[in-house]
Enzyme design. Structure first.
Site, PDB file in Angstrom:
ATOM      1  N   GLY A  57      11.078 -61.126   2.890  1.00 35.80           N
ATOM      2  CA  GLY A  57      10.721 -60.748   1.368  1.00 35.80           C
ATOM      3  C   GLY A  57      11.021 -61.933   0.754  1.00 35.80           C
ATOM      4  O   GLY A  57      10.773 -61.538  -0.614  1.00 35.80           O
ATOM      5  N   SER A  58      11.234 -63.174   0.764  1.00 31.34           N
ATOM      6  CA  SER A  58      11.153 -64.018  -0.063  1.00 31.34           C
ATOM      7  C   SER A  58       9.563 -64.949  -0.237  1.00 31.34           C
ATOM      8  O   SER A  58       9.722 -66.157  -1.455  1.00 31.34           O
ATOM      9  CB  SER A  58      12.255 -65.406   0.251  1.00 31.34           C
ATOM     10  OG  SER A  58      13.545 -64.760  -0.061  1.00 31.34           O
ATOM     11  N   SER A  99      14.242 -68.539  -1.861  1.00 34.43           N
ATOM     12  CA  SER A  99      15.006 -68.012  -0.087  1.00 34.43           C
ATOM     13  C   SER A  99      16.111 -67.633  -1.103  1.00 34.43           C
ATOM     14  O   SER A  99      16.633 -67.801  -2.173  1.00 34.43           O
ATOM     15  CB  SER A  99      15.892 -69.043   0.122  1.00 34.43           C
ATOM     16  OG  SER A  99      16.444 -68.662   0.786  1.00 34.43           O
ATOM     17  N   SER A 101      18.190 -65.531   0.217  1.00 38.02           N
ATOM     18  CA  SER A 101      19.661 -65.939   0.424  1.00 38.02           C
ATOM     19  C   SER A 101      20.344 -67.250   0.487  1.00 38.02           C
ATOM     20  O   SER A 101      21.457 -67.554  -0.094  1.00 38.02           O
ATOM     21  CB  SER A 101      20.206 -65.715   1.705  1.00 38.02           C
ATOM     22  OG  SER A 101      19.271 -66.481   3.077  1.00 38.02           O
ATOM     23  N   THR A 104      18.110 -70.166   4.509  1.00 36.86           N
ATOM     24  CA  THR A 104      17.043 -69.316   5.854  1.00 36.86           C
ATOM     25  C   THR A 104      16.426 -70.807   6.322  1.00 36.86           C
ATOM     26  O   THR A 104      15.757 -71.766   5.600  1.00 36.86           O
ATOM     27  CB  THR A 104      15.677 -68.741   5.030  1.00 36.86           C
ATOM     28  OG1 THR A 104      16.154 -67.551   4.501  1.00 36.86           O
ATOM     29  CG2 THR A 104      14.296 -68.325   6.304  1.00 36.86           C
ATOM     30  N   ARG A 151      14.745 -58.024   0.659  1.00 37.00           N
ATOM     31  CA  ARG A 151      13.279 -57.036  -0.187  1.00 37.00           C
ATOM     32  C   ARG A 151      13.706 -56.347  -1.189  1.00 37.00           C
ATOM     33  O   ARG A 151      12.283 -55.875  -1.577  1.00 37.00           O
ATOM     34  CB  ARG A 151      13.026 -56.431   1.300  1.00 37.00           C
ATOM     35  CG  ARG A 151      13.970 -55.517   2.222  1.00 37.00           C
ATOM     36  CD  ARG A 151      13.451 -55.032   3.285  1.00 37.00           C
ATOM     37  NE  ARG A 151      14.323 -53.515   3.918  1.00 37.00           N
ATOM     38  CZ  ARG A 151      15.669 -54.210   4.212  1.00 37.00           C
ATOM     39  NH1 ARG A 151      16.004 -55.043   4.193  1.00 37.00           N
ATOM     40  NH2 ARG A 151      16.180 -53.294   4.556  1.00 37.00           N
ATOM     41  N   GLU A 236      10.855 -53.014   8.412  1.00 36.65           N
ATOM     42  CA  GLU A 236      12.421 -53.072   7.527  1.00 36.65           C
ATOM     43  C   GLU A 236      13.577 -51.444   7.130  1.00 36.65           C
ATOM     44  O   GLU A 236      14.052 -51.522   7.401  1.00 36.65           O
ATOM     45  CB  GLU A 236      12.465 -54.013   7.199  1.00 36.65           C
ATOM     46  CG  GLU A 236      11.917 -55.128   7.125  1.00 36.65           C
ATOM     47  CD  GLU A 236      12.641 -56.462   6.112  1.00 36.65           C
ATOM     48  OE1 GLU A 236      13.381 -56.495   5.914  1.00 36.65           O
ATOM     49  OE2 GLU A 236      11.787 -57.448   6.142  1.00 36.65           O
ATOM     50  N   HIS A 252     -14.815 -58.217  11.846  1.00 35.81           N
ATOM     51  CA  HIS A 252     -15.642 -59.632  12.122  1.00 35.81           C
ATOM     52  C   HIS A 252     -14.953 -59.451  13.428  1.00 35.81           C
ATOM     53  O   HIS A 252     -14.965 -60.843  14.565  1.00 35.81           O
ATOM     54  CB  HIS A 252     -15.309 -60.875  11.334  1.00 35.81           C
ATOM     55  CG  HIS A 252     -16.830 -60.976  10.190  1.00 35.81           C
ATOM     56  ND1 HIS A 252     -17.623 -61.082  10.262  1.00 35.81           N
ATOM     57  CD2 HIS A 252     -15.508 -60.292   9.618  1.00 35.81           C
ATOM     58  CE1 HIS A 252     -18.222 -60.886   9.179  1.00 35.81           C
ATOM     59  NE2 HIS A 252     -17.201 -60.506   8.438  1.00 35.81           N
ATOM     60  N   LYS A 347      19.457 -63.836  13.560  1.00 31.18           N
ATOM     61  CA  LYS A 347      19.838 -65.440  12.744  1.00 31.18           C
ATOM     62  C   LYS A 347      21.106 -65.839  12.782  1.00 31.18           C
ATOM     63  O   LYS A 347      20.785 -66.979  12.808  1.00 31.18           O
ATOM     64  CB  LYS A 347      19.664 -65.362  11.418  1.00 31.18           C
ATOM     65  CG  LYS A 347      18.102 -64.876  10.394  1.00 31.18           C
ATOM     66  CD  LYS A 347      18.948 -64.704   9.099  1.00 31.18           C
ATOM     67  CE  LYS A 347      17.351 -64.705   8.176  1.00 31.18           C
ATOM     68  NZ  LYS A 347      17.248 -64.790   6.936  1.00 31.18           N
TER      69      LYS A 347
HETATM   70  O1  PA5 Z   1      13.658 -59.049   4.198  1.00 32.77           O
HETATM   71  C1  PA5 Z   1      14.523 -59.105   4.697  1.00 32.77           C
HETATM   72  O2  PA5 Z   1      15.518 -59.271   5.041  1.00 32.77           O
HETATM   73  C2  PA5 Z   1      13.754 -61.006   5.615  1.00 32.77           C
HETATM   74  O3  PA5 Z   1      12.831 -61.059   5.809  1.00 32.77           O
HETATM   75  C3  PA5 Z   1      14.320 -62.389   4.463  1.00 32.77           C
HETATM   76  O4  PA5 Z   1      13.847 -62.089   3.392  1.00 32.77           O
HETATM   77  C4  PA5 Z   1      13.839 -63.216   5.576  1.00 32.77           C
HETATM   78  O5  PA5 Z   1      14.329 -62.975   6.516  1.00 32.77           O
HETATM   79  C5  PA5 Z   1      14.747 -64.887   4.392  1.00 32.77           C
HETATM   80  O6  PA5 Z   1      15.732 -64.572   4.303  1.00 32.77           O
HETATM   81  P1  PA5 Z   1      15.719 -65.161   2.635  1.00 32.77           P
HETATM   82  O7  PA5 Z   1      15.211 -64.090   2.370  1.00 32.77           O
HETATM   83  O8  PA5 Z   1      17.458 -64.874   2.448  1.00 32.77           O
HETATM   84  O9  PA5 Z   1      15.673 -66.725   2.579  1.00 32.77           O
END
Ligand code: PA5
Length: 363
Positions: A57-58, A99, A101, A104, A151, A236, A252, A347
């Site tokens: 998500g980041s 990030s 959080s 990561t 996300r 997710e 392709h 994690k």
């Molecule tokens: O959506 C999620 O929870 C994950 O895809 C996180 O974004 C990913 O694990 C990375 O963590 P962070 O966005 O805290 O760096």
């Protein structure tokens, strides 16, 4: 059949992600102000290239920006989803550490390498080790509100990234695009929010069409990373399989597989074409011709076209639709869209033996 309307419809959304989208304009404005206020000492004329380090998500924020602005990018731009950073990253590279959080491990590992190489780092994060370890070392931090799912914080990561890229002279003059994008977001909430009933709500209708399927989402150019965002949101939020592919590349290789599609999968597969009015003419033709070729091997094809003047608005128009659709799909599947327990579990297991156990940043 599960209902999407009425007072009880959102009960299964324990973290309030659906109502949370209603705060998007506030998020947008807060994020923009934070990025405009951040003290970034790096002179724009010292930057030769840009790397965004992040995951999930980041990281998708960077892909979406690249997809929308690739023709207006004035410097080479890459997204690093890896423990290792490429050899060319050095003291003239702007490295955006993204990030949500701040914890990561891939991003923290990349950060330590970028700092060793004296890269021009900026972090966008709600805190964590990223802020704790590298803030005091002189990395400017653009703060993000904590307590959200990464996300669900897309705008809180994407808007600052875009503002930083504008401030550093990588993409010129995004001010009017940001203004139009606010309007796009507000329209999306008005048209697709939870209080709009299914018969008038395109996201609820699309969720109804896709929730029991395996969506195969195709994008191209600006919509290529949007397809990836949709896929991730179905995975997710909806806890369902979904796959993303990109034209022209899939012409392709991937099209060869459709002829051998097992009947069980053909029955479940629904193709979603994410189109936009400014696609290359040949890309337009490819969407049409490829659709004709594979249509017999999937159960349905749905085509959606982005609206908006600026690339940012067109991209966000589709992102908002995908976000709402995936959340409503979760409700129809009777799953809670919020927690991503399997990601957390993985994690935790990695942290038991890896960097998460140490007090120091990884090297
Ligand atoms: O959506 C999620 O929870 C994950 O895809 C996180 O974004 C990913 O694990 C990375 O963590 P962070 O966005 O805290 O760096």
């Amino acid at each position: 059949m599960y209902g999407l309307d009425g007072p009880d419809a959102l009960q299964g959304d324990s973290l309030g992600l659906i109502r949370g989208i209603g705060d998007s304009l506030e998020a947008f404005d807060e994020a923009r102000a934070a990025a405009e206020a951040a003290e970034i000492p790096w002179p724009a004329d010292e930057i030769d290239s840009v790397a965004v380090c992040g995951m999930g998500g980041s990281a998708i924020a960077a892909d979406l920006i690249f997809g929308a602005y690739r023709e207006r990018m004035l410097k080479p731009f890459t997204v690093v989803r890896d423990y290792y950073i490429p050899g060319w990253i050095g003291e003239r590279t702007l490295v955006i550490l993204s990030s949500y959080s701040g914890g990561t491990e891939e991003t923290l590992t990349a950060a330590s390498q970028a700092i060793e190489r004296n890269a021009l780092c900026v972090a966008i994060t709600s805190g964590g080790k990223l802020a704790r370890f590298y803030g005091p070392e002189g990395v400017p931090i653009v703060p993000v509100r904590p307590g959200l799912q990464p996300r669900a914080a897309l705008l809180r990561l994407l808007v600052p990234m875009l503002v930083v890229l504008d401030r550093m002279g990588i993409i010129g003059n995004v001010g009017s695009d940001l203004e139009e994008a606010r309007g796009t977001i507000s329209t999306a909430i008005a048209q697709m929010g939870p209080d709009v009933r299914e018969e008038a709500n395109p996201a609820k209708q699309l969720a109804r069409a896709l929730s029991a399927s395996v969506p195969l989402i195709w994008g191209a150019e600006l919509t290529a990373p949007v397809a990836t965002r949709w896929k991730g949101q179905f995975n997710e939020n909806g806890k369902m399989p979904a796959y993303a592919s990109v034209l022209p590349e899939l012409d392709h290789n991937e099209i060869c597989g459709f002829g051998g599609m097992p009947a069980e999968l053909a029955h479940l597969a629904k193709l979603v074409l994410l189109r936009e009015p400014r696609h290359h003419r040949q890309t337009e033709r490819r969407f049409d011709l490829t659709r004709e070729l594979v249509e017999p091997n999937v159960s349905q094809v749905l085509a959606i076209t982005a609206e908006g003047q600026s690339p940012l608005a067109r991209m966000l128009d589709l992102v908002m639709l995908g976000d709402y659709t995936s959340l409503y799909a979760a409700l129809l599947r009777a799953v809670d869209p919020g927690p991503v327990e399997v990601i957390e579990r993985l994690k935790e297991r990695l942290a038991q033996t890896g960097y998460g156990r140490t007090a120091e940043p990884p090297s």
